[in-house]
Design an enzyme around this catalytic site. Sequence first.
Site, short mmCIF file in Angstrom:
data_model
loop_
_atom_site.label_atom_id
_atom_site.label_comp_id
_atom_site.label_asym_id
_atom_site.label_seq_id
_atom_site.Cartn_x
_atom_site.Cartn_y
_atom_site.Cartn_z
N GLY A 130 0.83 -1.32 -0.03
CA GLY A 130 0.01 -0.14 -0.02
C GLY A 130 0.84 1.24 -0.16
CG PHE A 155 -7.97 -1.39 -1.23
CD1 PHE A 155 -8.91 -1.98 -0.20
CD2 PHE A 155 -6.81 -1.21 -0.26
CE1 PHE A 155 -8.88 -2.77 1.17
CE2 PHE A 155 -6.56 -2.05 0.82
CZ PHE A 155 -7.67 -2.49 1.72
NE ARG A 241 0.23 11.60 -3.11
CZ ARG A 241 1.31 11.27 -3.23
NH1 ARG A 241 2.42 12.11 -3.71
NH2 ARG A 241 1.48 9.92 -2.89
N GLY A 338 -26.34 17.98 16.12
CA GLY A 338 -26.71 17.19 17.21
C GLY A 338 -27.23 15.62 16.74
CD GLU A 362 -5.74 9.39 -5.47
OE1 GLU A 362 -5.10 8.41 -5.48
OE2 GLU A 362 -6.42 9.89 -6.20
#
Length: 380
Positions: A130, A155, A241, A338, A362
């Site tokens: 990764g 992924f 990115r 809330g 990224e």
Amino acid sequence: MDFTLSEEQAAIRDMARDFAARELAPNADRWDQDKHFPVDTLRDAAALGMGGIYVRDDVGGSGLSRLDAALIFEALSTGCPSIAAYISIHNMCAWMIDGFGNDAQRATYLPGLCSMAQLASYCLTEPGAGSDAAALRTSAARDGDMYVLNGQKQFISGAGATDLYVVMARTGGEGPKGISTILVPRDTPGLSFGENEIKMGWNAQPTRAVIFDDVRVPVGNRIGAEGDGFKIAMAGLDGGRLNITACSIGGAQAALDKAAGYMAERAAFGKTLSAFQALQFRVADMAIELEAARTFLWRAAAALDAKAPDATKLCAMAKRIGTDTGFTVANQALQLHGGYGYLSDYGIEKIVRDLRVHQILEGTNEIMRLIVARDLLGRG
């Protein structure tokens, strides 16, 4: 650098913002819940020039700048960060072919990618590689005028639903110099996919493993020279990115806008939430931090457009600041709602879930710090 948008840039931003409000926002929760990948909507975006934003116009691209792209992805993410992020990944793949492919490759693949008649996926990450991407194991062994690919990517956004896979595979020895970039069409024998992953967010785009079992593709499907793949992949990620940072800022801006509207309506202890100074200060800080992240994003985008020597470092800085800030602002917007913020009806919890992964993909934000530290300390 002039921080005032030109008329053309303002028009580009407004076009993308109108598309997001009209086509993405009304459907985002349903797509998320149904795990629906809206291909027709993607092609509608491409019809407005968003399928090849910074691809050259001779093959159907829009020929825009990285700063223009940042404006577009921020605007799209106000409607759905998940879909905006997939469009970003598709654009990264198209740019890699435009920037590093030969004339035949550009003519073959880019018209379909720019119209999004063909969709693309970026295949770098593996089960055991990764952050340490240079340790990837997927192999592409030479067999005459063919490569034979074996291995697995993990992924992968769009996998199973997309048409072209931009694959980083090992054609040589260990390390980054042994990696090449190879285009693998979806219908290639031996190519298969894992199950659609069950994820926290980004449910409007599929995420699967991509599996290569003696997948044979022509050597002519390689982009650039053998051994250039890691360099090509990293060049793609500089722009990726910036785009994912813009997606974080756009999603967070939508959450902040929802929170401000809610505070003006919701009453507690005899007055609206907007009348409490502590909450006024909180939303002010959220807006300040978001604007600071946006400004830095534009700075990094301008550096990448100018091919500045510090562009990679600035892109890493922008990604760290922008994705952390985006998630924090969205999470605070949920808190200001809330209990209602926890319900899907208000649209906040989906934004929080979608933005969380931007701090991971990224290149994780820890890797962004490593890039900056190496630049400062001169360590390779």
